[in-house]
Design an enzyme around this catalytic site. Structure first.
Site, PDB file in Angstrom:
ATOM      1  N   ALA A   1     -53.916  -6.347 -32.079  1.00 30.37           N
ATOM      2  CA  ALA A   1     -52.801  -5.614 -32.705  1.00 30.37           C
ATOM      3  C   ALA A   1     -51.522  -6.430 -32.516  1.00 30.37           C
ATOM      4  CB  ALA A   1     -52.666  -4.202 -32.131  1.00 30.37           C
TER       5      ALA A   1
ATOM      6  N   HIS B   1     -46.473 -11.071 -28.884  1.00 34.85           N
ATOM      7  CA  HIS B   1     -47.652 -11.903 -28.618  1.00 34.85           C
ATOM      8  C   HIS B   1     -47.423 -13.328 -29.152  1.00 34.85           C
ATOM      9  CE1 HIS B   1     -49.589  -7.783 -29.018  1.00 34.85           C
ATOM     10  NE2 HIS B   1     -50.005  -8.150 -27.830  1.00 34.85           N
TER      11      HIS B   1
ATOM     12  N   GLN C   1     -59.351  -1.070 -18.219  1.00 40.96           N
ATOM     13  CA  GLN C   1     -57.958  -0.813 -17.877  1.00 40.96           C
ATOM     14  C   GLN C   1     -57.414   0.485 -18.480  1.00 40.96           C
ATOM     15  OE1 GLN C   1     -56.423  -4.601 -19.683  1.00 40.96           O
ATOM     16  NE2 GLN C   1     -54.769  -3.312 -20.422  1.00 40.96           N
TER      17      GLN C   1
ATOM     18  N   GLN D   1     -43.094 -10.810 -19.914  1.00 42.45           N
ATOM     19  CA  GLN D   1     -42.280 -10.114 -18.905  1.00 42.45           C
ATOM     20  C   GLN D   1     -42.243  -8.605 -19.191  1.00 42.45           C
ATOM     21  OE1 GLN D   1     -40.886 -11.262 -16.112  1.00 42.45           O
ATOM     22  NE2 GLN D   1     -40.082  -9.205 -15.720  1.00 42.45           N
TER      23      GLN D   1
ATOM     24  N   GLN E   1     -47.785  -5.958 -14.314  1.00 44.12           N
ATOM     25  CA  GLN E   1     -48.993  -6.766 -14.551  1.00 44.12           C
ATOM     26  C   GLN E   1     -48.784  -8.200 -14.060  1.00 44.12           C
ATOM     27  OE1 GLN E   1     -51.604  -6.637 -18.209  1.00 44.12           O
ATOM     28  NE2 GLN E   1     -50.248  -8.286 -18.828  1.00 44.12           N
TER      29      GLN E   1
HETATM   30  P1  AMP Z   1     -51.313  -6.672 -24.801  1.00 39.75           P
HETATM   31  O1  AMP Z   1     -51.993  -7.064 -26.084  1.00 39.75           O
HETATM   32  O2  AMP Z   1     -50.465  -5.453 -24.922  1.00 39.75           O
HETATM   33  O3  AMP Z   1     -52.264  -6.631 -23.630  1.00 39.75           O
HETATM   34  O4  AMP Z   1     -50.302  -7.829 -24.470  1.00 39.75           O
HETATM   35  C1  AMP Z   1     -50.731  -9.159 -24.365  1.00 39.75           C
HETATM   36  C2  AMP Z   1     -49.620  -9.991 -23.785  1.00 39.75           C
HETATM   37  O5  AMP Z   1     -48.485  -9.919 -24.646  1.00 39.75           O
HETATM   38  C3  AMP Z   1     -49.187  -9.499 -22.413  1.00 39.75           C
HETATM   39  O6  AMP Z   1     -48.955 -10.618 -21.572  1.00 39.75           O
HETATM   40  C4  AMP Z   1     -47.914  -8.768 -22.710  1.00 39.75           C
HETATM   41  O7  AMP Z   1     -47.001  -8.742 -21.630  1.00 39.75           O
HETATM   42  C5  AMP Z   1     -47.356  -9.589 -23.860  1.00 39.75           C
HETATM   43  N1  AMP Z   1     -46.383  -8.802 -24.622  1.00 39.75           N
HETATM   44  C6  AMP Z   1     -46.580  -7.568 -25.162  1.00 39.75           C
HETATM   45  N2  AMP Z   1     -45.437  -7.130 -25.729  1.00 39.75           N
HETATM   46  C7  AMP Z   1     -44.515  -8.097 -25.552  1.00 39.75           C
HETATM   47  C8  AMP Z   1     -43.129  -8.243 -25.906  1.00 39.75           C
HETATM   48  N3  AMP Z   1     -42.466  -7.297 -26.568  1.00 39.75           N
HETATM   49  N4  AMP Z   1     -42.502  -9.383 -25.563  1.00 39.75           N
HETATM   50  C9  AMP Z   1     -43.165 -10.359 -24.877  1.00 39.75           C
HETATM   51  N5  AMP Z   1     -44.455 -10.285 -24.517  1.00 39.75           N
HETATM   52  C10 AMP Z   1     -45.118  -9.174 -24.844  1.00 39.75           C
END
Ligand code: AMP
Length: 282
Positions: free
Chosen positions: A31, A36, A60, A147, A152
């Site tokens: 998504a 990302h 998780q 961040q 995490q």
């Molecule tokens: P997720 O798909 O939600 O597990 O996120 C994957 C990676 O993308 C993780 O390291 C998150 O911290 C990072 N991430 C998600 N949203 C953001 C954002 N708005 N800005 C920067 N990194 C993000």
């Protein structure tokens, strides 16, 4: 971009890429949004090759959480990763990653029970276990995380330190909407009205950060500021508003050193998090 679903194939492919230079890993649950893609861009800048993963990790999610309805946009994600110049996408099935009978888990003690971990029992055990497996399978030189998920990051840094993973964790800044809302795959759950109200998370962080910038160092005052701002939106149910050490996630009495302002709140069924890192080494 090559797409692999088998662990054995991914191990061989990753080994091949590492032979030709440095290898970056960007783990995601798909998504994909600009947050990302900012991790991919940072990985591309630093390393010769980039591997991304898409895995909606069942370990998780709690029993009453959104695993089943978590957005899955695989085709669009592949197009975005290809356009971003990713070399390999690893997208294993749950059965591939969590084989029947697996009883080994990675538990980062203490930190995993703080902030989000306090509200999502078992969440960080699920994250650490799967990220540890990805590190073993891919053996990246560097791994990129946002961040945005500050707790995490703290958990994974501790895991890498304690278990001597030979990988550098790179933290990337939070990417936001023009009105300040942190990008999240879960933002699409919000109704139009909730979407407007959701800006209170970052506005409360900004208010506290502003006070800090003007010399306020008392965590109680900063926390009260965030809580008061959040209370101005009564439909936003606060889970936590805290001032913590970014590495241990333990509460801080003052912000004279490095400190993390962190908030989590629910809008209806949707849980949102945000944070602001205060870098102040005086
Ligand atoms: P997720 O798909 O939600 O597990 O996120 C994957 C990676 O993308 C993780 O390291 C998150 O911290 C990072 N991430 C998600 N949203 C953001 C954002 N708005 N800005 C920067 N990194 C993000």
């Amino acid at each position: 971009m090559e797409i692999l679903t088998s662990i054995a194939e991914m191990q061989i492919a990753a080994r091949e890429l590492r032979r030709g230079g440095t290898l970056a890993l960007v783990p995601t649950m798909g998504a994909l949004h600009a947050g990302h893609l900012s991790l991919i861009a940072a990985a591309k800048r630093d390393c010769t090759h980039v591997a991304a993963t898409i895995f909606v990790n069942p370990l998780q999610f709690g029993p009453n959480e959104d695993f089943n309805r978590y957005p899955r946009t695989f085709e669009a994600d592949c197009a975005a990763l290809t356009a971003a110049g990713v070399d390999i996408l690893f997208a294993p099935s749950a059965e591939m990653m969590i084989p029947d009978g697996a009883t080994t888990f990675v538990e980062v003690g203490g930190i995993s029970d703080r902030l989000d971990g306090a509200h999502r029992p078992g969440h960080f055990r699920g994250v650490a276990t799967i990220v540890a497996k990805l590190f073993h399978i891919i053996e990246p030189d560097r791994a990129y995380f946002g961040q945005k998920d500050a707790a995490q990051l703290a958990v994974l840094r501790a895991m890498v330190h304690d278990l001597n993973f030979f990988v550098e964790i790179v933290a990337c800044p939070i990417v936001r909407e023009p009105d300040g809302l942190a990008l999240s795959s879960r933002n699409r759950y919000l109704t139009t009205e909730q979407r407007i109200r959701a800006t209170i998370l970052h506005r409360s962080l900004d208010a506290a950060a502003d006070l800090h910038a003007h010399g306020e160092r008392n965590s109680q005052v900063l926390t009260a500021t965030m809580q008061q701002m959040l209370a101005s939106e009564p439909t936003v149910i606060v889970e936590y508003a805290a001032v913590v050490d970014p590495d241990t996630l333990l509460p801080l009495a003052d912000t004279t050193g490095s400190a993390l302002l962190a908030v989590a709140a629910r809008l209806g069924e949707t849980r949102l998090i945000d944070n602001h890192l205060l870098g102040n080494f005086e």
